[in-house]
Design a protein around this motif. Structure first.
Motif, PDB file in Angstrom:
ATOM      1  N   ILE A   5      53.233 -29.117  13.009  1.00  0.00           N
ATOM      2  CA  ILE A   5      53.895 -28.585  14.229  1.00  0.00           C
ATOM      3  C   ILE A   5      54.163 -27.252  14.447  1.00  0.00           C
ATOM      4  N   THR A   7      56.664 -24.891  15.408  1.00  0.00           N
ATOM      5  CA  THR A   7      57.777 -24.490  15.881  1.00  0.00           C
ATOM      6  C   THR A   7      58.841 -24.091  14.791  1.00  0.00           C
ATOM      7  N   GLU A  12      63.913 -30.059  16.401  1.00  0.00           N
ATOM      8  CA  GLU A  12      62.651 -30.486  16.721  1.00  0.00           C
ATOM      9  C   GLU A  12      61.736 -31.019  15.426  1.00  0.00           C
ATOM     10  N   ALA A  16      60.517 -34.655  14.542  1.00  0.00           N
ATOM     11  CA  ALA A  16      59.026 -34.845  14.356  1.00  0.00           C
ATOM     12  C   ALA A  16      58.710 -35.473  13.043  1.00  0.00           C
ATOM     13  N   ILE A  22      53.622 -35.830  10.137  1.00  0.00           N
ATOM     14  CA  ILE A  22      53.651 -34.233  10.071  1.00  0.00           C
ATOM     15  C   ILE A  22      53.402 -33.789   8.698  1.00  0.00           C
ATOM     16  N   THR A 187      47.641 -27.493  14.776  1.00  0.00           N
ATOM     17  CA  THR A 187      48.982 -27.320  14.708  1.00  0.00           C
ATOM     18  C   THR A 187      49.186 -26.907  16.362  1.00  0.00           C
ATOM     19  N   VAL A 190      55.939 -29.610  19.345  1.00  0.00           N
ATOM     20  CA  VAL A 190      56.201 -30.974  19.213  1.00  0.00           C
ATOM     21  C   VAL A 190      56.352 -31.777  20.623  1.00  0.00           C
TER      22      VAL A 190
END
Length: 227
Positions: A5, A7, A12, A16, A22, A187, A190
């Motif tokens: 992810i 971020t 988030e 996630a 993840i 990548t 989210v």
């Protein structure tokens, strides 16, 4: 295949990793700006604490000269931990920095890749991950999936210990096509990954299954309620 992810938003990240498989978190200055943490290093330490050592953390340097990039990499490792992947844009100086860092045994993610030769140079320099910008490459009129396929073939042919982590997406289809082209990882924000599940057909299927079940055993009677 790896889902990462893109971020630094704490909530988030928690959401996630709680719901999806993840395996890492990536960031860059533009991603950081969206959250704008008051204490950058403390924020990144919090992220490491949340994701653990079993997931990868990728943090980008911001200087434009190789020597300064290496200094920033050292500071990142001092402040967080030596397992952080250092994201280095594949500029002329960035390529030098990648080689310098790899001589020290540093894990490197080569980023801001727009061209196949950029990717091949980063591959030869020893990068652990190479991040082509899928949407941005397409916006320039070039084919990001051809780039991914060719570099993936080169990795396999020459036996490089490197993965393509495709980045820069505007939708789920781009993610799927990047993986189909040979990217070993992606990548993405989210909210884009969650779009996979915003499908009315999924909700209808679940509702239909539940209706059939409750028609037999009574409304609200779940599996754990059966005697």
């Amino acid at each position: 295949m790896e889902f990462i992810i893109d971020t630094v938003n704490i909530e988030e990240i928690k959401d996630a990793i709680d719901h999806m498989p993840i395996v890492g978190v990536t960031s860059n200055p533009s991603i950081v700006k969206k959250t704008h943490p008051a204490d950058f290093y403390d924020h990144m330490r919090q992220i490491r604490s949340i994701i653990g050592k079993e997931r990868s953390l990728h943090i980008q340097v911001i200087s434009k000269t190789a020597d300064e990039m290496v200094k920033e990499a050292h500071r990142i490792h001092e402040e967080i931990d030596p397992d952080v992947f250092i994201k280095v844009p594949v500029s002329y100086e960035g390529l030098k920095a990648i080689q310098m860092l790899k001589k020290e045994g540093v894990k490197v993610t080569a980023t801001a890749v727009y061209d196949e030769m950029q990717a091949l140079m980063a591959l030869a320099a020893g990068a652990d991950y190479i991040a082509p910008y899928v949407n941005r490459i397409g916006n320039l009129g070039n084919d990001p999936y051809e780039l991914i396929a060719n570099v993936s073939d080169r990795i396999d042919h020459d036996g490089y210990d490197c993965k393509i982590v495709a980045a820069s997406f505007k939708g789920v289809r781009q993610i799927r096509e990047a993986l189909d082209a040979g990217a070993q990882a992606i990548t993405a924000p989210v909210e884009i990954l969650k779009q996979v599940f915003k499908n009315p057909s999924i909700d209808k299927a679940v509702d239909d299954f539940n209706a059939d079940w409750y028609s037999m055993y009574g409304e609200g009677v779940g599996l754990c309620d059966l005697k």
